[in-house]
Design a protein around this motif. Structure first.
Motif, PDB file in Angstrom:
ATOM      1  N   GLN A   1      23.082   7.727  68.663  1.00  0.00           N
ATOM      2  CA  GLN A   1      23.378   6.516  69.432  1.00  0.00           C
ATOM      3  C   GLN A   1      23.392   6.811  70.923  1.00  0.00           C
ATOM      4  O   GLN A   1      23.615   7.962  71.330  1.00  0.00           O
ATOM      5  N   HIS A   2      23.168   5.770  71.709  1.00  0.00           N
ATOM      6  CA  HIS A   2      23.160   5.894  73.160  1.00  0.00           C
ATOM      7  C   HIS A   2      23.812   4.654  73.774  1.00  0.00           C
ATOM      8  O   HIS A   2      23.917   3.612  73.132  1.00  0.00           O
ATOM      9  N   ALA A   3      24.234   4.799  75.028  1.00  0.00           N
ATOM     10  CA  ALA A   3      24.892   3.697  75.738  1.00  0.00           C
ATOM     11  C   ALA A   3      23.851   2.788  76.397  1.00  0.00           C
ATOM     12  O   ALA A   3      22.823   3.266  76.894  1.00  0.00           O
ATOM     13  N   TYR A   4      24.149   1.486  76.414  1.00  0.00           N
ATOM     14  CA  TYR A   4      23.235   0.503  77.006  1.00  0.00           C
ATOM     15  C   TYR A   4      24.026  -0.508  77.835  1.00  0.00           C
ATOM     16  O   TYR A   4      25.186  -0.809  77.538  1.00  0.00           O
ATOM     17  N   THR A   5      23.353  -1.048  78.875  1.00  0.00           N
ATOM     18  CA  THR A   5      23.882  -2.171  79.649  1.00  0.00           C
ATOM     19  C   THR A   5      23.021  -3.389  79.359  1.00  0.00           C
ATOM     20  O   THR A   5      21.791  -3.329  79.486  1.00  0.00           O
ATOM     21  N   VAL A   6      23.665  -4.477  78.942  1.00  0.00           N
ATOM     22  CA  VAL A   6      22.948  -5.692  78.559  1.00  0.00           C
ATOM     23  C   VAL A   6      23.410  -6.854  79.433  1.00  0.00           C
ATOM     24  O   VAL A   6      24.619  -7.093  79.585  1.00  0.00           O
ATOM     25  N   ASN A   7      22.474  -7.568  80.038  1.00  0.00           N
ATOM     26  CA  ASN A   7      22.772  -8.770  80.817  1.00  0.00           C
ATOM     27  C   ASN A   7      22.295 -10.000  80.055  1.00  0.00           C
ATOM     28  O   ASN A   7      21.162 -10.023  79.550  1.00  0.00           O
ATOM     29  N   THR A   8      23.171 -11.005  79.967  1.00  0.00           N
ATOM     30  CA  THR A   8      22.844 -12.212  79.201  1.00  0.00           C
ATOM     31  C   THR A   8      23.136 -13.460  80.023  1.00  0.00           C
ATOM     32  O   THR A   8      23.926 -13.428  80.971  1.00  0.00           O
ATOM     33  N   GLY A   9      22.511 -14.566  79.619  1.00  0.00           N
ATOM     34  CA  GLY A   9      22.779 -15.850  80.269  1.00  0.00           C
ATOM     35  C   GLY A   9      24.033 -16.501  79.721  1.00  0.00           C
ATOM     36  O   GLY A   9      24.753 -17.185  80.447  1.00  0.00           O
TER      37      GLY A   9
END
Length: 553
Positions: free
Chosen positions: A291-299
């Motif tokens: 597993q790895h870390a992620y940054t997610v941007n959403t509306g």
């Protein structure tokens, strides 16, 4: 051999104390007073005279188990001489050799008459006998569980997500202590079932002041027996945290569980968050999910509770951004989960979190005179070794030390080997005026005395592992997890997430093997069934035997 020599010295000391404090009592029992000084045989006589199983004598000097059994045997002996009051029993347990000596050298102590036939016992005597029988059963159950815990297998809980999703937060495992040879106990005088401390004083107290569950002064050297195997690459391994500053006893340091990604002699490296061993990408096993870390941007907001139901463990931080949308910091996603989230209609952007190359979490620079290091960045975590410009995603190459390796020592290489020399292999290390001294002698090389390993979590961006604390010595290895006997979602609070997973029992994980490397893991439900059958079957036969004995009377 040092272990067994030290162990023999302890046994002889205890035997002398036993003899000095009970030789007159043995004489009153009709035995040669010298028998009180003979290890194991002295307790054999006590068990024989008090009509208890004589084979229990072999438990009298075992580490951790021995002190419990000795206390029981001492109580049996004191009862034989009429010392049955609470104060007598309390003093026998707390100050055994002192109190027994006062009884031993007392002029009026005599053997107590015993009623052999229960038909002539009073109701009070029968109740006392039943109480003693019950306490004896409880004591034996505790001793039996202690023997299993100390010498066979040990339960271990997973409180953090460093091994997700191979091992889940809330998994409870049984660890096989014989997987890599049995490591003999090094603190033989300890409270059963407790690892390092009796209780935790909390955040305000100093952990070093927490009451220890073992006696530090009574110690045995490291020794491992019947070692037919050593940790191999891909093994999930339980070990004692090498840099635990609270406990000096190796076997009492905090237990950790990680995957062994590189063994002694291998070269370990991380490139952009991907692991390489000896220049080759790691092999992913069937039951291993990186597993790895992620940054997610959403509306709009994501349905995090719904994601938990779909994916299980999913630690995430949620915050509103300046554009009116939402930003999510996922601690660890598998490639498949990341692909599914990226495909959601309200996701605007998604990026894996990777540290830039040559940017250390903490950076140390060597002074101009090459005598000391200066910290240039102040954060909460330090990459090992401290003088390298590495981070958890760009790390190495680093060679893992092997027994017999002769390593060069200088101001550049010393941070890599200083813990090995001073802490793990117990030498006096000094670094004075740019010169290195080991045990008082100036040197520029050192011969490694044991094998070392690189232990890294499958949840790569949420794992305190060897990239931070360095090599794991062979003497710290406990064993290999066998199977998950219980799995409870929500059993441990998750401070890394804005959302706490709901409480539930994961029945599908219970009694499943861990180290198989297969996606479809072997089930061990038959072990649970066998334990229940043996337990209730034993109880049945014991009751049947007692009833037959009473009928014969």
């Amino acid at each position: 051999m040092n272990y067994f020599l030290t162990y023999t010295v302890y046994v002889l000391i205890l035997s002398v104390l036993m003899g000095v404090s009970t030789w007159k009592l043995f004489k009153k029992l009709g035995y040669n007073p010298l028998f009180a000084f003979i290890p194991f045989y002295n307790y054999f006589i006590i068990l024989k005279e008090t009509k208890h199983p004589k084979w229990w004598a072999i438990l009298s000097y075992l580490p951790i188990v021995g002190p419990i059994m000795m206390s029981v045997f001492h109580l049996y002996l004191m009862k034989k001489f009429g010392k049955t009051l609470f104060k007598d029993q309390f003093l026998t347990v707390i100050l055994p050799f002192i109190y027994m000596a006062t009884v031993n050298y007392s002029k009026d102590v005599e053997l107590e008459d015993e009623n052999e036939n229960e038909l002539f016992l009073t109701d009070e005597e029968k109740n006392t006998k039943k109480k003693d029988s019950f306490l004896g059963s409880v004591t034996f159950a505790v001793v039996f569980a202690t023997i299993i815990h100390v010498f066979v297998t040990q339960p271990f809980g997973i409180p953090t997500g460093s091994m997700e999703r191979t091992l889940l937060v809330g998994d409870f495992l049984f660890v096989n202590k014989w997987s890599y040879g049995y490591r003999l106990p090094m603190r033989p005088l300890a409270i059963p079932f407790l690892q390092g401390t009796i209780f935790d004083a909390g955040e305000k107290g100093n952990p070093k002041d927490d009451p220890k569950s073992y006696v530090e002064a009574v110690k045995l050297p490291y020794e491992r027996i019947l070692q037919f195997n050593k940790p191999q690459k891909h093994d999930v391994v339980v070990f004692n945290y090498p840099q635990d500053s609270v406990h000096t006893a190796i076997d009492r340091k905090d237990p950790y569980v990680k995957r062994c990604v590189a063994v002694a002699g291998d070269t370990f490296e991380m490139r952009a968050g991907r692991l390489f061993v000896n220049g080759k990408p790691e092999t992913i096993l069937g039951d291993q999910e990186i597993q790895h870390a992620y940054t997610v941007n959403t509306g709009t907001q994501l349905d995090i509770p719904g994601m938990y139901n779909t994916y299980g463990f999913l630690p995430v931080r949620e915050m509103q951004n300046e554009k009116g949308g939402f930003t999510y910091m996922f601690q660890g996603l598998t490639d498949k989960t990341a692909k599914d989230i990226k495909a959601l209609p309200n996701v605007i952007s998604m990026e894996e979190n990777i540290y830039p190359k040559d940017s250390a979490t903490i950076s140390y620079k060597l002074n101009a005179d090459k005598t000391a290091y200066t910290k240039s960045v102040d954060t909460t975590q330090s990459i090992f070794p401290i003088n390298k410009p590495w981070n958890q995603d760009w790390y190495g190459p680093l060679k893992i030390p092997k027994k017999g390796d002769v390593v060069t020592l200088n101001q550049e290489t010393l941070p890599e080997y200083q813990w090995i020399i001073s802490k793990y292999e117990h030498n006096r290390l000094e670094n004075k005026n740019g010169k290195i001294f080991i045990n008082g002698k100036e040197t520029n090389q050192y011969t490694i005395k044991q094998d070392y390993y690189m232990m890294v979590g499958d949840n790569r961006d949420a794992s305190l592992d060897a990239r931070f604390f360095g090599f794991v010595p062979e003497e710290n290895i406990v064993g290999k997890p066998m199977f998950t006997w219980m799995s409870v979602q929500g059993a441990f609070a998750d401070n890394s997430s804005s959302y706490q997973a709901p409480f539930k029992i994961r029945w599908e994980r219970m009694f499943k093997a861990t180290n198989t490397g297969e996606a479809n893991k072997t089930s061990y439900w038959w072990i649970a069934a066998m334990i229940l059958i043996l337990f209730f079957g034993w109880e049945y036969f014991v009751k049947l035997f007692r009833k037959k004995k009473e009928d014969d009377l």
